[in-house]
Motif scaffolding. Structure first.
Motif, PDB file in Angstrom:
ATOM      1  N   UNK A  67      97.295  56.798 -12.314  1.00 35.87           N
ATOM      2  CA  UNK A  67      98.619  56.002 -12.795  1.00 35.87           C
ATOM      3  C   UNK A  67      98.139  54.413 -13.163  1.00 35.87           C
ATOM      4  N   UNK A  68      98.435  53.849 -14.099  1.00 38.90           N
ATOM      5  CA  UNK A  68      98.157  52.519 -14.719  1.00 38.90           C
ATOM      6  C   UNK A  68      99.317  51.771 -14.289  1.00 38.90           C
ATOM      7  N   UNK A  69      99.014  50.765 -13.477  1.00 39.51           N
ATOM      8  CA  UNK A  69     100.182  49.814 -12.901  1.00 39.51           C
ATOM      9  C   UNK A  69     100.022  48.465 -13.756  1.00 39.51           C
ATOM     10  N   UNK A  70     101.068  48.151 -14.316  1.00 32.97           N
ATOM     11  CA  UNK A  70     101.175  46.927 -15.456  1.00 32.97           C
ATOM     12  C   UNK A  70     101.854  45.808 -14.603  1.00 32.97           C
ATOM     13  N   UNK A  71     101.329  44.630 -14.540  1.00 31.53           N
ATOM     14  CA  UNK A  71     102.340  43.438 -14.115  1.00 31.53           C
ATOM     15  C   UNK A  71     101.986  42.510 -14.833  1.00 31.53           C
ATOM     16  N   UNK A  72     102.776  41.318 -14.875  1.00 30.77           N
ATOM     17  CA  UNK A  72     102.590  39.917 -15.561  1.00 30.77           C
ATOM     18  C   UNK A  72     101.060  39.421 -15.410  1.00 30.77           C
ATOM     19  N   UNK A  73     100.344  39.811 -14.448  1.00 28.55           N
ATOM     20  CA  UNK A  73      98.677  39.317 -14.383  1.00 28.55           C
ATOM     21  C   UNK A  73      97.998  40.099 -14.826  1.00 28.55           C
ATOM     22  N   UNK A  74      98.385  41.518 -15.359  1.00 23.00           N
ATOM     23  CA  UNK A  74      97.403  42.302 -15.807  1.00 23.00           C
ATOM     24  C   UNK A  74      97.592  43.641 -15.629  1.00 23.00           C
ATOM     25  N   UNK A  75      96.710  44.589 -15.771  1.00 20.65           N
ATOM     26  CA  UNK A  75      96.921  46.139 -15.370  1.00 20.65           C
ATOM     27  C   UNK A  75      95.777  46.703 -14.807  1.00 20.65           C
ATOM     28  N   UNK A  76      96.102  47.624 -13.909  1.00 20.26           N
ATOM     29  CA  UNK A  76      94.802  48.332 -13.219  1.00 20.26           C
ATOM     30  C   UNK A  76      95.206  49.746 -13.309  1.00 20.26           C
ATOM     31  N   UNK A  77      94.216  50.718 -13.202  1.00 19.59           N
ATOM     32  CA  UNK A  77      94.332  52.068 -13.294  1.00 19.59           C
ATOM     33  C   UNK A  77      93.907  52.544 -11.799  1.00 19.59           C
ATOM     34  N   UNK A  80      93.291  58.676  -7.174  1.00 22.69           N
ATOM     35  CA  UNK A  80      93.829  59.396  -6.007  1.00 22.69           C
ATOM     36  C   UNK A  80      93.275  58.411  -4.730  1.00 22.69           C
ATOM     37  N   UNK A  81      94.270  58.111  -4.047  1.00 19.45           N
ATOM     38  CA  UNK A  81      94.411  57.386  -2.721  1.00 19.45           C
ATOM     39  C   UNK A  81      93.996  55.841  -2.873  1.00 19.45           C
ATOM     40  N   UNK A  82      94.050  55.270  -4.152  1.00 24.65           N
ATOM     41  CA  UNK A  82      94.180  53.929  -4.633  1.00 24.65           C
ATOM     42  C   UNK A  82      95.552  53.532  -4.088  1.00 24.65           C
ATOM     43  N   UNK A  83      95.448  52.129  -3.753  1.00 25.71           N
ATOM     44  CA  UNK A  83      97.168  51.666  -3.552  1.00 25.71           C
ATOM     45  C   UNK A  83      97.491  50.318  -4.037  1.00 25.71           C
ATOM     46  N   UNK A  84      98.509  49.860  -4.196  1.00 24.19           N
ATOM     47  CA  UNK A  84      98.896  48.605  -4.608  1.00 24.19           C
ATOM     48  C   UNK A  84     100.307  48.140  -3.883  1.00 24.19           C
TER      49      UNK A  84
END
Length: 117
Positions: A67-77, A80-84
């Protein structure tokens, strides 16, 4: 003890979620909870949320896929088992840009104690 079997978890329909199936595991219509609720979203290939913010923090854990998570400070892919953690008021969008479905766990405090289900 309150048990929710995944196959029987109640579905819910948050606004601005596309090509996604969202279910609650605990809290709200899934049963009693005092401080937070848990949900799982299955995000189909090309599924996404629009950018939005919440007044409370959100914690995500990818269970399957990416899953790509996009915020105003950037994005991260996240794999499995990564969290934010998304801070209160921080805008975020979720995208499944992969060729496979993804599952992501959401843990989120209630807005008000009276909404504990």
């Amino acid at each position: 003890m309150n048990i929710t079997r995944f196959e029987g978890a109640p579905e819910y329909f948050p606004p601005n979620h596309f090509s996604m199936r969202c279910v609650r595991l605990q809290g709200h219509e899934a049963g009693p909870a005092e401080s937070l609720w848990l949900g799982v979203s299955t995000i189909e290939q090309g599924g996404y949320t629009t950018s939005g913010a919440s007044p409370v923090e959100k914690h995500y854990v990818v269970l399957e896929g990416e899953v790509t998570v996009i915020t105003e400070s950037g994005e991260a892919v996240l794999m499995a088992f990564d969290s934010c953690r998304i801070a209160p008021g921080e805008r975020r969008a979720l995208h499944n840009r992969s060729s496979n479905p993804a599952k992501i766990l959401l843990a989120m405090p209630f807005l008000h104690p009276e909404h504990s289900g």
